[in-house]
Enzyme design. Structure first.
Site, short mmCIF file in Angstrom:
data_model
loop_
_atom_site.label_atom_id
_atom_site.label_comp_id
_atom_site.label_asym_id
_atom_site.label_seq_id
_atom_site.Cartn_x
_atom_site.Cartn_y
_atom_site.Cartn_z
N SER A 272 -47.01 -34.95 -30.12
CA SER A 272 -45.91 -34.50 -30.98
C SER A 272 -45.73 -32.97 -30.92
O SER A 272 -44.59 -32.49 -30.83
CB SER A 272 -46.10 -34.96 -32.42
OG SER A 272 -47.40 -34.65 -32.88
N HIS A 302 -50.74 -42.46 -30.59
CA HIS A 302 -50.67 -41.20 -31.34
C HIS A 302 -50.53 -41.55 -32.83
O HIS A 302 -51.39 -42.22 -33.37
CB HIS A 302 -49.51 -40.38 -30.77
CG HIS A 302 -49.43 -38.96 -31.23
ND1 HIS A 302 -50.50 -38.27 -31.75
CD2 HIS A 302 -48.39 -38.07 -31.25
CE1 HIS A 302 -50.13 -37.03 -32.06
NE2 HIS A 302 -48.85 -36.89 -31.78
N ASP A 403 -56.81 -41.17 -38.13
CA ASP A 403 -56.07 -42.38 -38.49
C ASP A 403 -56.96 -43.50 -39.02
O ASP A 403 -56.46 -44.47 -39.59
CB ASP A 403 -55.27 -42.88 -37.28
CG ASP A 403 -54.22 -41.87 -36.87
OD1 ASP A 403 -53.59 -41.29 -37.77
OD2 ASP A 403 -54.04 -41.65 -35.66
C1 LIG Z 1 -56.90 -41.54 -28.59
C2 LIG Z 1 -56.96 -42.14 -27.20
C3 LIG Z 1 -55.55 -42.52 -26.77
C4 LIG Z 1 -57.52 -41.08 -26.25
O1 LIG Z 1 -57.36 -41.57 -24.94
P1 LIG Z 1 -58.19 -40.99 -23.71
O2 LIG Z 1 -58.25 -39.51 -23.81
O3 LIG Z 1 -57.61 -41.58 -22.49
O4 LIG Z 1 -59.64 -41.57 -24.04
P2 LIG Z 1 -60.85 -41.78 -23.03
O5 LIG Z 1 -60.83 -40.78 -21.93
O6 LIG Z 1 -62.06 -41.85 -23.89
O7 LIG Z 1 -60.51 -43.21 -22.41
C5 LIG Z 1 -61.35 -43.79 -21.43
C6 LIG Z 1 -61.26 -45.30 -21.57
O8 LIG Z 1 -61.80 -45.68 -22.84
C7 LIG Z 1 -60.86 -46.45 -23.54
N1 LIG Z 1 -60.90 -46.15 -24.97
C8 LIG Z 1 -60.75 -44.95 -25.55
N2 LIG Z 1 -60.73 -45.10 -26.90
C9 LIG Z 1 -60.89 -46.42 -27.13
C10 LIG Z 1 -60.91 -47.19 -28.31
N3 LIG Z 1 -60.75 -46.67 -29.53
N4 LIG Z 1 -61.06 -48.53 -28.20
C11 LIG Z 1 -61.21 -49.10 -26.98
N5 LIG Z 1 -61.16 -48.42 -25.82
C12 LIG Z 1 -61.00 -47.09 -25.91
C13 LIG Z 1 -59.52 -46.00 -23.00
O9 LIG Z 1 -58.50 -46.97 -23.26
C14 LIG Z 1 -59.82 -45.82 -21.52
O10 LIG Z 1 -59.83 -47.10 -20.93
P3 LIG Z 1 -59.25 -47.32 -19.43
O11 LIG Z 1 -60.14 -46.50 -18.56
O12 LIG Z 1 -59.37 -48.78 -19.25
O13 LIG Z 1 -57.83 -46.83 -19.45
C15 LIG Z 1 -57.90 -43.38 -27.19
O14 LIG Z 1 -59.17 -43.02 -27.66
C16 LIG Z 1 -57.35 -44.54 -28.00
O15 LIG Z 1 -56.56 -45.32 -27.50
N6 LIG Z 1 -57.76 -44.66 -29.31
C17 LIG Z 1 -57.21 -45.67 -30.19
C18 LIG Z 1 -55.86 -45.25 -30.71
C19 LIG Z 1 -55.96 -44.12 -31.70
O16 LIG Z 1 -56.78 -44.15 -32.63
N7 LIG Z 1 -55.09 -43.13 -31.57
C20 LIG Z 1 -55.03 -42.01 -32.49
C21 LIG Z 1 -55.56 -40.78 -31.86
S1 LIG Z 1 -55.63 -39.45 -33.02
#
Ligand SMILES: CC(C)(COP(=O)(O)OP(=O)(O)OC[C@H]1O[C@@H](n2cnc3c(N)ncnc32)[C@H](O)[C@@H]1OP(=O)(O)O)[C@@H](O)C(=O)NCCC(=O)NCCS
Length: 467
Positions: A272, A302, A403
């Site tokens: 954002s 997000h 969140d």
């Molecule tokens: C926030 C988020 C998008 C960050 O993504 P990112 O920087 O790509 O995170 P990572 O580098 O740790 O991801 C590596 C892997 O772990 C997975 N992973 C990360 N967080 C995860 C979670 N909470 N549950 C399950 N798997 C998760 C990712 O989907 C990714 O899988 P892939 O290789 O199959 O694509 C991710 O942690 C997420 O999807 N969290 C849940 C949604 C959420 O709470 N969002 C609010 C953020 S403030």
């Protein structure tokens, strides 16, 4: 001018800005306004940026890996924003201050103990803690700017209640561009040096009008009768709570003060904040830029995650029942992962420890709702999910983010409509995006235009390279 001479000119200019402001404080009966203070700070900051670029502009930040191009630009140094900085272990700092520090330092409402977001906005823009009087003046200024053009009210009233509240929010914010001071001034040929001034006015109008937009969406979609008027003698969060129909609960009003403050900004690179900056770099006005930010915030990775967390917790409760054992919760978390889904509220693109925004909300819950069953479930989940994510071995950060907690607090006070939660996040995020837009226009930030490559080009460029 040499860089050393430039640096000393900057220091001198900062010293005189401070001296001017001290003089102002001691001789003027009326408190200095935010715009007056900014007008003093901007020239010195322009020189500061010039000096920094003169001294460091040609130095390398280190290598860019091909993986970063494919990997969502994680960790790529690409943006400048002084308002807040995110440390992977420590979490967010607003102008150098941690969440507990701002909770202590920022002015409070009479009888309240949470910081007023008005003060946070002042801090984001100036790096300074405002006085109680300055914060009260901001509340009044926003109240005076809060009404919506009638056509925006009509747009909202015509939305089907099935349209997601975030889409309605974005529509209304975008439509406010009709009255943008920046767009008008630009058409009239305003000088670049003055861009920040109409941007400031738009940013103030934007923030001021959000409670009326959020309140109208809430009542249109979920009922609750006619919107009350904004009360110019009350603070922003009280008015937001009142428009939603919760001002009779003082603890909810306090929650709004904390909520807006901690959700306001999370450095410059999140979806954002960066979207707002990017769109603003085309000199789109703050309404257009923030409308775009909201569309990014509406994504489940997000801001929508706060809605997803509660949906996930409720599903879990209906599957394994209330007061379920740790083993049953663990098994449910595994079933989420095995279904190819993420555990909402856990993980982060930058953070590698528990989010201090989660901790601030946890402190609030311990103080105000320690016996709430959903809070107990959130605690139980907190004790189980990180272990499972570590064992699964994919997520780089197994800890909870902001969140994971917010929905529980909102439902405790009766705000049960989960698909409204991201609207509250959006109201808060306006504080950070608006501050950034003002400074970008003040510092003459250029149009953003990074370079993209095709996979064929990558193969060709790196064919014979080993590193
Ligand atoms: C926030 C988020 C998008 C960050 O993504 P990112 O920087 O790509 O995170 P990572 O580098 O740790 O991801 C590596 C892997 O772990 C997975 N992973 C990360 N967080 C995860 C979670 N909470 N549950 C399950 N798997 C998760 C990712 O989907 C990714 O899988 P892939 O290789 O199959 O694509 C991710 O942690 C997420 O999807 N969290 C849940 C949604 C959420 O709470 N969002 C609010 C953020 S403030």
């Amino acid at each position: 001018m040499s860089s050393a001479a430039l640096r000393s000119a900057v220091q001198q200019s900062r010293r005189s800005a401070l001296a001017r402001s001290a003089r102002f404080a001691s001789t003027s009966a009326k408190a200095q306004t935010l715009k007056e203070r900014l007008a003093e700070l901007i020239p010195a900051e322009i020189e500061n940026v010039k000096a920094t670029r003169a001294e460091h502009g040609k130095k390398s930040f280190g290598p860019v890996l091909v993986d970063q191009l494919y990997g969502g630009m994680r960790g790529l140094p690409a943006l400048i924003w002084d308002g807040s900085v995110l440390d992977a272990d420590e979490g967010i700092r607003f102008r150098g201050k941690s969440i507990p520090e701002i909770q202590q330092a920022l002015p409070k409402a009479p009888g309240g103990s949470e910081p007023l977001p008005e003060g946070l906005f002042w801090l984001l823009l100036t790096g300074e803690i405002p006085t109680q009087e300055q914060v009260t003046a901001l509340s009044k200024d926003w109240a005076a700017r809060s009404s919506l053009p009638s056509f925006v009210e009509e747009i909202l009233d015509r939305c089907p209640p099935t349209l997601h509240p975030m889409s309605q929010f974005s529509l209304a914010v975008t439509a406010l561009n009709h009255d943008s001071a920046f767009a008008k001034a630009y058409q009239q040929g305003i000088s670049k040096k003055e861009y920040w001034q109409p941007t400031f006015e738009d940013a103030m109008d934007l923030i001021a009008k959000l409670p009326n937009i959020a309140g109208r969406i809430y009542r249109n979609v979920y009922g609750g009768g006619k919107l009350p008027a904004i009360d110019a003698d009350k603070d922003y969060s009280y008015n937001l709570a009142n428009l939603l129909g919760f001002a009779d609960k003082p603890d909810f009003v306090e929650l709004m003060r904390l909520y807006i403050t901690i959700h306001s900004d999370h450095e410059g690179g999140n979806v954002s904040a960066h979207t707002g900056k990017l769109v603003g770099s085309a000199l789109s006005d703050p309404f257009l830029a923030f409308g775009a930010s909201l569309n990014g915030l509406a994504g489940p990775l997000h801001g929508l995650a706060n809605q997803e967390v509660l949906i996930w917790l409720r599903k879990m409760q209906s599957k394994i029942g209330e007061n379920a054992s740790d083993d049953a919760v663990r098994e449910y978390v595994w079933s989420t992962l095995k279904a190819g889904q993420v555990v909402p509220g856990y993980g982060h693109a930058v953070l590698r420890k528990t989010d201090p925004r989660y901790m601030a909300q946890r402190e609030f819950a311990l103080k105000h709702l320690p016996e709430n069953p959903l809070f107990k479930l959130v605690n139980q989940v907190y004790n189980i999910v990180p272990g499972v994510l570590l064992e699964a071995g994919k997520a780089k950060n197994p800890w909870p983010n902001v969140d994971a907690h917010s929905g529980v607090l909102l439902t405790h006070y009766g705000l049960n409509q989960m698909n409204f939660y991201t609207v509250l996040f959006g109201v808060s995020r306006a504080f950070g995006v608006a501050s950034q837009l003002i400074w970008d226009r003040a510092l003459g930030a250029p149009l953003e235009r990074p370079k993209s490559y095709s996979t064929e080009a990558i193969k060709k460029i790196f064919k014979d390279k080993t590193a």
